[in-house]
Design a protein around this motif. Structure first.
Motif, mmCIF file in Angstrom:
data_model
loop_
_atom_site.group_PDB
_atom_site.id
_atom_site.type_symbol
_atom_site.label_atom_id
_atom_site.label_comp_id
_atom_site.label_asym_id
_atom_site.label_seq_id
_atom_site.Cartn_x
_atom_site.Cartn_y
_atom_site.Cartn_z
ATOM 1 N N SER A 60 0.818 -1.219 0.000
ATOM 2 C CA SER A 60 0.000 0.000 0.000
ATOM 3 C C SER A 60 0.850 1.268 0.000
ATOM 4 N N PRO A 63 5.247 3.078 -4.409
ATOM 5 C CA PRO A 63 4.743 3.753 -5.599
ATOM 6 C C PRO A 63 4.411 2.712 -6.677
ATOM 7 N N TYR A 64 3.517 3.044 -7.572
ATOM 8 C CA TYR A 64 3.176 2.132 -8.656
ATOM 9 C C TYR A 64 4.420 1.830 -9.473
ATOM 10 N N GLY A 65 4.590 0.568 -9.807
ATOM 11 C CA GLY A 65 5.742 0.154 -10.584
ATOM 12 C C GLY A 65 6.053 -1.313 -10.351
ATOM 13 N N LYS A 66 7.226 -1.724 -10.800
ATOM 14 C CA LYS A 66 7.618 -3.131 -10.739
ATOM 15 C C LYS A 66 7.710 -3.661 -9.306
ATOM 16 N N LYS A 68 6.115 -2.638 -6.588
ATOM 17 C CA LYS A 68 4.766 -2.795 -6.031
ATOM 18 C C LYS A 68 4.112 -4.051 -6.597
ATOM 19 N N SER A 69 4.272 -4.276 -7.903
ATOM 20 C CA SER A 69 3.699 -5.466 -8.532
ATOM 21 C C SER A 69 4.329 -6.742 -7.994
#
Length: 121
Positions: A60, A63-66, A68-69
């Motif tokens: 949570s 940041p959005y990106g690899k 986080k995935s």
């Protein structure tokens, strides 16, 4: 000031040192009495139980990106990809039951030090 490259060098050195210490300590488990092994594994269970919650917080905040995935994929695996029988906690509980730990002990045997370590702040 520490650079990103410096950070990763320090992280790798620390990881390697930790692996050596863990390896020495894990050798004891090969000769430990069954009761000792049961107690160690039972306490480790409480960390396994909290791990998905901690991963969820991490996901949570990333940041959005690899990264986080990747962390989200690891979290999904921890949670059995939606199958409650395949969660890492359920699999570890099945292992604990197979080495003679009672089902009642699974939820009621945490030692005070681990309660403190795992406490939400």
């Amino acid at each position: 000031m520490i650079t990103r490259d410096d950070f990763w060098i320090i992280a790798d050195d620390t990881r390697l040192e930790t692996e050596y210490v863990a390896d020495r300590k894990l050798h004891y488990l090969q000769i430990a009495p069954l009761e000792t092994l049961q107690n160690i594994c039972l306490q480790y269970r409480y960390f396994i139980k909290e791990y998905p919650n901690n991963l969820g917080v991490l996901v949570s905040k990333l940041p959005y990106g690899k990264m986080k995935s990747l962390m989200a994929q690891i979290l999904a695996e921890e949670l059995g990809e939606g199958d409650n029988n395949l969660t890492h906690l359920r699999l570890f509980d099945d292992f604990l039951l197979s080495i003679g730990i009672s089902e009642d002990a699974l939820e009621n045997s945490i030692n005070q030090e681990n309660t403190t370590v795992l406490k939400d702040d």
